[in-house]
Scaffold this motif. Structure first.
Motif, PDB file in Angstrom:
ATOM      1  N   GLY A 191      65.038 -35.306  68.576  1.00 50.17           N
ATOM      2  CA  GLY A 191      66.039 -35.181  69.694  1.00 50.17           C
ATOM      3  C   GLY A 191      65.687 -35.901  70.944  1.00 50.17           C
ATOM      4  N   ASN A 192      66.573 -35.851  71.811  1.00 47.37           N
ATOM      5  CA  ASN A 192      66.173 -36.594  73.095  1.00 47.37           C
ATOM      6  C   ASN A 192      66.841 -35.542  74.482  1.00 47.37           C
ATOM      7  OD1 ASN A 192      69.115 -36.452  72.968  1.00 47.37           O
ATOM      8  ND2 ASN A 192      69.216 -38.708  73.395  1.00 47.37           N
ATOM      9  N   CYS A 193      66.348 -34.430  74.164  1.00 50.98           N
ATOM     10  CA  CYS A 193      66.576 -33.303  75.251  1.00 50.98           C
ATOM     11  C   CYS A 193      65.038 -33.089  75.880  1.00 50.98           C
ATOM     12  CB  CYS A 193      67.302 -32.061  74.790  1.00 50.98           C
ATOM     13  SG  CYS A 193      68.823 -32.649  73.999  1.00 50.98           S
ATOM     14  N   THR A 194      65.028 -32.056  76.629  1.00 52.21           N
ATOM     15  CA  THR A 194      63.969 -31.363  77.268  1.00 52.21           C
ATOM     16  C   THR A 194      63.415 -30.228  76.214  1.00 52.21           C
ATOM     17  OG1 THR A 194      64.365 -32.315  79.578  1.00 52.21           O
ATOM     18  CG2 THR A 194      62.693 -30.776  79.325  1.00 52.21           C
ATOM     19  N   TYR A 195      62.327 -30.404  75.779  1.00 50.85           N
ATOM     20  CA  TYR A 195      61.734 -29.226  74.916  1.00 50.85           C
ATOM     21  C   TYR A 195      60.509 -28.479  75.725  1.00 50.85           C
ATOM     22  CZ  TYR A 195      65.113 -31.715  72.200  1.00 50.85           C
ATOM     23  OH  TYR A 195      66.217 -32.334  71.851  1.00 50.85           O
ATOM     24  N   THR A 196      60.315 -27.348  75.176  1.00 52.36           N
ATOM     25  CA  THR A 196      58.996 -26.714  75.484  1.00 52.36           C
ATOM     26  C   THR A 196      57.946 -27.005  74.546  1.00 52.36           C
ATOM     27  OG1 THR A 196      60.064 -24.643  76.404  1.00 52.36           O
ATOM     28  CG2 THR A 196      57.842 -24.370  75.517  1.00 52.36           C
ATOM     29  N   MET A 197      56.897 -27.665  74.734  1.00 53.89           N
ATOM     30  CA  MET A 197      55.799 -28.277  74.019  1.00 53.89           C
ATOM     31  C   MET A 197      54.892 -26.974  73.566  1.00 53.89           C
ATOM     32  SD  MET A 197      56.330 -31.283  73.153  1.00 53.89           S
ATOM     33  CE  MET A 197      57.909 -30.688  73.018  1.00 53.89           C
ATOM     34  N   THR A 198      54.667 -26.318  74.820  1.00 52.28           N
ATOM     35  CA  THR A 198      53.804 -24.975  74.566  1.00 52.28           C
ATOM     36  C   THR A 198      53.763 -24.368  75.766  1.00 52.28           C
ATOM     37  OG1 THR A 198      51.603 -24.107  73.837  1.00 52.28           O
ATOM     38  CG2 THR A 198      51.742 -26.166  75.279  1.00 52.28           C
ATOM     39  N   LYS A 199      53.884 -22.992  75.611  1.00 51.56           N
ATOM     40  CA  LYS A 199      53.490 -22.067  76.945  1.00 51.56           C
ATOM     41  C   LYS A 199      52.669 -20.772  76.472  1.00 51.56           C
ATOM     42  CE  LYS A 199      58.042 -19.495  76.306  1.00 51.56           C
ATOM     43  NZ  LYS A 199      59.243 -19.265  77.292  1.00 51.56           N
ATOM     44  N   VAL A 253      50.004 -18.774  72.142  1.00 49.54           N
ATOM     45  CA  VAL A 253      50.929 -19.665  72.622  1.00 49.54           C
ATOM     46  C   VAL A 253      52.079 -19.858  71.552  1.00 49.54           C
ATOM     47  CG1 VAL A 253      49.126 -21.009  73.880  1.00 49.54           C
ATOM     48  CG2 VAL A 253      49.651 -21.572  71.517  1.00 49.54           C
ATOM     49  N   CYS A 254      53.043 -20.366  72.078  1.00 47.55           N
ATOM     50  CA  CYS A 254      54.207 -20.782  71.186  1.00 47.55           C
ATOM     51  C   CYS A 254      55.067 -22.037  71.851  1.00 47.55           C
ATOM     52  CB  CYS A 254      55.202 -19.519  71.229  1.00 47.55           C
ATOM     53  SG  CYS A 254      55.848 -19.316  72.961  1.00 47.55           S
ATOM     54  N   GLY A 255      55.717 -22.643  70.883  1.00 42.62           N
ATOM     55  CA  GLY A 255      56.464 -23.971  71.252  1.00 42.62           C
ATOM     56  C   GLY A 255      56.731 -24.931  70.149  1.00 42.62           C
ATOM     57  N   GLY A 259      53.603 -25.397  68.159  1.00 41.86           N
ATOM     58  CA  GLY A 259      52.825 -24.174  67.007  1.00 41.86           C
ATOM     59  C   GLY A 259      52.147 -23.091  68.155  1.00 41.86           C
ATOM     60  N   ASN A 260      51.809 -21.980  67.286  1.00 45.99           N
ATOM     61  CA  ASN A 260      51.285 -20.954  67.913  1.00 45.99           C
ATOM     62  C   ASN A 260      49.641 -20.786  67.779  1.00 45.99           C
ATOM     63  OD1 ASN A 260      50.739 -20.711  64.961  1.00 45.99           O
ATOM     64  ND2 ASN A 260      52.611 -19.080  64.564  1.00 45.99           N
ATOM     65  N   PHE A 261      49.089 -21.784  67.296  1.00 43.81           N
ATOM     66  CA  PHE A 261      47.383 -21.973  67.226  1.00 43.81           C
ATOM     67  C   PHE A 261      46.847 -20.682  66.761  1.00 43.81           C
ATOM     68  CE2 PHE A 261      43.667 -22.647  70.607  1.00 43.81           C
ATOM     69  CZ  PHE A 261      43.228 -23.108  69.644  1.00 43.81           C
ATOM     70  N   ASN A 262      47.365 -20.284  65.636  1.00 41.75           N
ATOM     71  CA  ASN A 262      46.556 -19.163  64.821  1.00 41.75           C
ATOM     72  C   ASN A 262      45.993 -19.653  63.653  1.00 41.75           C
ATOM     73  OD1 ASN A 262      48.671 -19.946  63.085  1.00 41.75           O
ATOM     74  ND2 ASN A 262      49.855 -17.726  62.966  1.00 41.75           N
ATOM     75  N   GLY A 263      45.596 -21.070  63.456  1.00 43.04           N
ATOM     76  CA  GLY A 263      45.046 -21.385  62.237  1.00 43.04           C
ATOM     77  C   GLY A 263      45.814 -21.428  60.852  1.00 43.04           C
ATOM     78  N   LYS A 264      46.951 -21.182  60.904  1.00 46.36           N
ATOM     79  CA  LYS A 264      47.819 -21.457  59.841  1.00 46.36           C
ATOM     80  C   LYS A 264      48.933 -22.427  59.935  1.00 46.36           C
ATOM     81  CE  LYS A 264      47.588 -16.294  59.233  1.00 46.36           C
ATOM     82  NZ  LYS A 264      48.407 -15.056  59.132  1.00 46.36           N
ATOM     83  N   GLN A 265      49.258 -23.111  58.869  1.00 41.68           N
ATOM     84  CA  GLN A 265      50.304 -24.103  58.852  1.00 41.68           C
ATOM     85  C   GLN A 265      51.551 -23.739  58.280  1.00 41.68           C
ATOM     86  OE1 GLN A 265      49.039 -27.823  57.402  1.00 41.68           O
ATOM     87  NE2 GLN A 265      47.152 -27.643  58.491  1.00 41.68           N
ATOM     88  N   ASP A 266      51.531 -22.478  57.585  1.00 42.49           N
ATOM     89  CA  ASP A 266      53.056 -22.113  57.009  1.00 42.49           C
ATOM     90  C   ASP A 266      53.912 -21.321  58.167  1.00 42.49           C
ATOM     91  OD1 ASP A 266      51.457 -19.613  57.524  1.00 42.49           O
ATOM     92  OD2 ASP A 266      51.666 -19.124  55.297  1.00 42.49           O
ATOM     93  N   GLU A 281      54.353 -22.936  61.523  1.00 40.19           N
ATOM     94  CA  GLU A 281      54.566 -23.816  62.395  1.00 40.19           C
ATOM     95  C   GLU A 281      55.968 -24.064  63.066  1.00 40.19           C
ATOM     96  OE1 GLU A 281      51.710 -23.382  63.495  1.00 40.19           O
ATOM     97  OE2 GLU A 281      51.068 -25.668  63.498  1.00 40.19           O
ATOM     98  N   LEU A 282      56.847 -23.632  62.276  1.00 43.03           N
ATOM     99  CA  LEU A 282      58.439 -23.797  62.804  1.00 43.03           C
ATOM    100  C   LEU A 282      59.011 -22.439  63.290  1.00 43.03           C
ATOM    101  CD1 LEU A 282      59.956 -25.837  59.718  1.00 43.03           C
ATOM    102  CD2 LEU A 282      58.574 -26.628  61.920  1.00 43.03           C
ATOM    103  N   THR A 283      58.109 -21.671  64.145  1.00 44.14           N
ATOM    104  CA  THR A 283      58.465 -20.252  64.510  1.00 44.14           C
ATOM    105  C   THR A 283      59.164 -20.588  65.894  1.00 44.14           C
ATOM    106  OG1 THR A 283      56.397 -19.300  63.660  1.00 44.14           O
ATOM    107  CG2 THR A 283      57.687 -18.132  65.543  1.00 44.14           C
ATOM    108  N   ILE A 284      60.433 -20.014  65.718  1.00 39.68           N
ATOM    109  CA  ILE A 284      61.221 -20.140  66.951  1.00 39.68           C
ATOM    110  C   ILE A 284      61.276 -18.962  67.703  1.00 39.68           C
ATOM    111  CG2 ILE A 284      62.963 -21.392  65.683  1.00 39.68           C
ATOM    112  CD1 ILE A 284      64.637 -18.856  65.491  1.00 39.68           C
TER     113      ILE A 284
END
Length: 646
Positions: free
Chosen positions: A18-26, A134-136, A139-146, A148-151
């Motif tokens: 994608g070539n828009c502006t995205y939230t990396m993390t917040k 955090v989110c974006g 990912g959410n930095f919760n130690g899990k990889q399953d 990571e595509l959380t909206i």
């Protein structure tokens, strides 16, 4: 990094174009111990290959401060829409920014760190205290990889495109034509055996180079991931030589900052050393904390591992992007470093102008205001005094001229003419000129704009073209050139060309577009100052080059329409669509008078007796005029009416 490749906080890898502006993390769980913050990344298309994207701007919002870091502004950052040199300390030291190697590093008092190399490499480091908060896109930095595509809603996206759409920043300017998914000819390596084999050979070579110089870093950076990223990027059209050197430089930085020794690989890979500014030199393992005017002893106190860097020569200190003797250092102003002899706004209303003395001893301020006809505002991310009004000259169809002051006339000359130019000796104005070449569509009647030529301070560029020195982009159907002094030139690759100038150029213009003195009655002014009696005489005066076979009008009497034909051409199949009160331009009629465009349309359609879809040119011109005024235009094109091939 790269094209771009994402690695989340929890170690999940994915690619997203994608070539828009995205939230990396917040921070999605703000409380008294965990302040609000957000890190955004604006992805941009490569100018030479629209299939390749990279990080073009990073925005950090924290403690009420807006920080923008733009790829083209090496060594600089924007704080609350004003450009500053590094280093910077904000909010009593709660936020600090500095240059480290070839990157800018931002650190907060609660442990958030953002690193960006002003090119394509972005790293966000999160403290353990924010785990699961955090989110974006990271990912959410919760130690899990399953998960990571959380909206934002908390559910999982079906794919990375859906993830990107969900985290797109909706209020970011300049994203009107961006997209989240790949469009057009999206290449697949599997579909091209030759390209696939080339990629395999090159990417294997890349990982082979890494074996020796980077052998100590393999536990930190998996060579397998590097190889997969390489295949993906080359498939997308990355240039091999540039890609090789850029990639190795990025991975060197990652390894060195992790405290892992890397051996100099530039000779093996035949990659040149980075160019360094005057009074500095390149070091493969230089201090991550350079000696600056603000802190000359920074290297001796530095606890960070060494990095590739341009280090100031003995007896010199870093001052912004330069290395200068200590005697030429600048000033300190509220946590900002200011180079000696430079000025800046001291408030957000442009009422206080500050200047760092030439000796760097003090900052002096004085009451200021914007000149008449300008106001203090943020334009393209920078606060300053900008013109409040603009005027546009348009050439469209077979060509119809609509001057800066609103005069209309038709001129069918097929030579090269001066469309607009600065004819003032005012030294405060940037000089530019725009020439157009019209092309006769047949040997007897009419012409249409074929080439637009722009000169800025004597430098030539033809539209359409890609050029590094000016801001050039595709806006809808138009190629657009924008200058940093407010002039905009656009061309639709067919028949519509516009020149827009700010009010600072009033009474300073000349050419086929008139003099911009707010009086349309003298827009037929020729080069010698006299008024032309006809459009042909005006064109003859402003002709720049006579091309073999070119003429200054119709070679024979220009065809006209009968009453019956004009009635036919006023239907919605031709020109009537422009003025139809229920048609696609209905919301524009109150902002841009449609009747002038209707007459232009009838002129063209009559000239060609209803052939060649000439009405499409005027419809395109009216669309551009409406959109410039902010009016809504509803869809009017179709595969059978003024489609892409017209």
């Amino acid at each position: 990094m790269g094209d771009p490749h994402y690695r989340t906080f929890d170690g999940h890898y994915y690619n997203f174009m994608g070539n828009c502006t995205y939230t990396m993390t917040k921070n999605c769980h703000v409380d008294k111990d965990h302040p609000a913050f957000e890190v955004q990344a604006k992805n941009v298309e490569d100018r030479a290959n629209s299939q390749v994207t990279s990080v073009g701007m990073v925005t950090v919002k924290v403690y009420g401060v807006n920080i923008d870091i733009v790829s083209s502004e090496f060594g600089l950052v924007r704080i609350n829409f004003q450009l500053w040199n590094l280093p910077i300390s904000l909010e009593n030291g709660k936020v600090k920014l500095s240059q480290s190697g070839f990157s800018v590093v931002m650190e907060t008092d609660f442990g958030l760190m953002v690193q960006y190399d002003w090119l394509k490499y972005l790293v966000v480091t999160m403290p353990g205290s924010l785990a699961g908060k955090v989110c974006g896109m990271c990912g959410n930095f919760n130690g899990k990889q399953d998960d990571e595509l959380t909206i934002p809603s908390g559910s999982l996206a079906s794919n990375v495109v859906a993830l990107g759409k969900s985290w797109r920043v909706s209020d970011k300017g300049g994203d009107a034509y961006c997209r989240d998914e790949c469009t057009g000819q999206c290449e697949n390596c599997e579909s091209s055996l030759v390209k696939h084999l080339e990629g395999e050979i090159f990417c294997t070579f890349l990982t082979d180079i890494m074996n020796e110089p980077f052998k100590n870093c393999h536990t930190t950076i998996d060579p397998k991931i590097l190889h997969e990223n390489c295949l993906y990027d080359l498939c997308r059209g990355e240039i091999m030589k540039t890609y090789l050197c850029d990639t190795l430089q990025v991975y060197t930085d990652a390894c060195q900052r992790a405290g892992i020794e890397v051996y100099n690989w530039r000779g093996i890979a035949h990659c040149p050393k980075p160019e360094c500014p005057e009074n500095s030199h390149y070091e493969f393992c230089g201090s991550a904390c350079p000696a600056t005017c603000e802190d000359p002893n920074a290297p001796s106190k530095c606890k960070a591992s060494c990095v590739e860097a341009c280090t100031c020569d003995e007896g010199h200190l870093r001052s912004g992007n330069k290395c200068v003797p200590k005697s030429q250092c600048g000033c300190q102003y509220k946590g900002h470093y200011v180079e000696a002899g430079t000025s800046f706004w001291g408030d957000e209303n442009c009422t206080k102008r500050c200047n760092c003395s030439s000796t760097g001893e003090r900052v002096e301020s004085q009451v200021a205001s914007c000149p008449l006809g300008q106001q203090c505002q943020v334009v393209d991310g920078i606060r300053g005094c900008y013109p409040t009004t603009f005027s546009t000259c348009m050439v469209s169809g077979d060509p119809h001229y609509h001057t800066f002051d609103g005069q209309r006339y038709n001129f069918q000359g097929t030579c090269v003419y001066q469309m607009a130019s600065v004819c003032s000796n005012d030294s405060t104005l940037e000089h530019f000129s725009v020439a157009i070449q019209n092309d006769g569509r047949d040997k007897k009647v009419g012409s249409i704009t074929k080439l637009v030529e722009v000169k800025v301070n004597g430098e030539l560029v033809n539209l359409p073209v890609k050029l590094n020195k000016l801001h050039i982009y595709k806006g809808g159907w138009f190629a657009v050139i924008e200058t940093d002094f407010g002039v905009k030139v656009s061309y639709d690759w067919n028949s519509v060309a516009t020149v827009t100038v700010p009010s600072t150029y009033a009474n300073a213009m000349c050419g086929m577009c008139g003099n911009y003195n707010h009086n349309p009655n003298n827009d037929m002014q020729m080069k010698d100052g006299r008024q032309a009696a006809t459009a042909e005489e005006l064109g003859q005066s402003w002709r720049l080059t006579k091309i073999p076979g070119c003429v200054n009008g119709c070679k024979e009497p220009c065809p006209d329409c009968s009453i019956t034909q004009r009635d036919q051409y006023m239907t919605n199949k031709y020109c009537g669509l422009i003025s139809d009160p229920t048609g696609p331009f209905r919301d524009c009629h109150s902002k841009v008078d449609p009747m002038g465009f209707v007459q232009d349309c009838l002129y063209d359609v009559c000239l060609y007796q209803g052939n060649r879809n000439m009405q499409c040119n005027t419809l395109t011109a009216y669309t551009a005029a409406c959109q410039e005024k902010g009016a809504m235009v509803y869809s009017w094109r179709s595969d059978k009416f003024c489609g892409m091939d017209v």
